[in-house]
Design a protein around this motif. Structure first.
Motif, short mmCIF file in Angstrom:
data_model
loop_
_atom_site.label_atom_id
_atom_site.label_comp_id
_atom_site.label_asym_id
_atom_site.label_seq_id
_atom_site.Cartn_x
_atom_site.Cartn_y
_atom_site.Cartn_z
N GLY A 192 43.21 43.04 45.05
CA GLY A 192 42.62 43.57 43.83
C GLY A 192 41.10 43.59 43.87
O GLY A 192 40.48 43.27 44.89
N SER A 193 40.51 43.98 42.73
CA SER A 193 39.07 44.13 42.62
C SER A 193 38.53 43.43 41.38
O SER A 193 39.24 43.31 40.37
CB SER A 193 38.70 45.62 42.55
N THR A 231 34.43 42.99 39.34
CA THR A 231 33.00 43.25 39.37
C THR A 231 32.28 42.14 38.61
O THR A 231 32.59 41.87 37.44
CB THR A 231 32.65 44.59 38.71
N ARG A 271 33.76 45.18 52.09
CA ARG A 271 34.59 44.89 50.91
C ARG A 271 33.75 44.73 49.63
O ARG A 271 34.19 45.14 48.55
CB ARG A 271 35.41 43.61 51.12
N GLN A 300 30.30 44.32 43.25
CA GLN A 300 31.62 44.94 43.24
C GLN A 300 32.42 44.34 44.39
O GLN A 300 32.01 44.44 45.55
CB GLN A 300 31.50 46.46 43.41
N ASN A 322 35.99 44.33 46.31
CA ASN A 322 37.25 45.01 46.56
C ASN A 322 38.04 44.28 47.64
O ASN A 322 37.49 43.46 48.38
CB ASN A 322 37.00 46.46 46.99
N SER A 323 39.31 44.60 47.73
CA SER A 323 40.18 44.01 48.76
C SER A 323 40.04 42.50 48.79
O SER A 323 39.88 41.89 49.86
CB SER A 323 39.85 44.61 50.14
#
Length: 125
Positions: free
Chosen positions: A16-17, A19, A66, A81, A83-84
């Motif tokens: 998931g991500s 921020t 990532r 940010q 990610n992964s």
């Protein structure tokens, strides 16, 4: 006194991500290196990513590709940010700032003058 306030932490499943955002107040220096340091329980602090006032970024090897660090000067914020996400990314993430521009060295040694209170990121498998 410089204030750094983080937001955006939370829990997410692997892959998931999230921020993270850091709002800066009362920063009077003309230059900055800002970034993110993390610390997991029982482990040492480690630099994650940084951005200098002239825009150059640095990343730890374990987040390259990532994570992305960015700045929004109009809002006085620095964002991360992510990610992964992996379970090993679980940690308390601190927003950091320093008027010196040796970002790579500051990041490598987690040696920043100003620190936020931290925000928890938990990644479950």
């Amino acid at each position: 006194q410089v204030q750094l306030v983080e937001s955006g932490g939370g829990s997410v499943q692997a892959g998931g991500s999230l921020t993270l955002s850091c709002t800066v107040a009362d920063y009077k220096h003309s230059t900055f290196c800002m970034g993110w340091i993390r610390q997991a329980p029982g482990l040492e602090r480690e630099g994650v990513a940084s951005i200098a006032s002239y825009g150059r970024t640095h990343y730890a090897e374990f987040v390259k590709g990532r994570f992305t660090v960015s700045q929004d000067n109009a809002k006085n914020t620095v964002n991360l940010q992510m990610n992964s996400l992996k379970p090993e990314d679980t940690a308390t993430y601190y927003c950091v700032a320093d008027p010196r521009l040796a970002c790579e060295r500051l990041l490598r040694h987690a040696d920043f003058r100003y620190w936020g209170q931290g925000t928890q990121v938990t990644v479950s498998s």
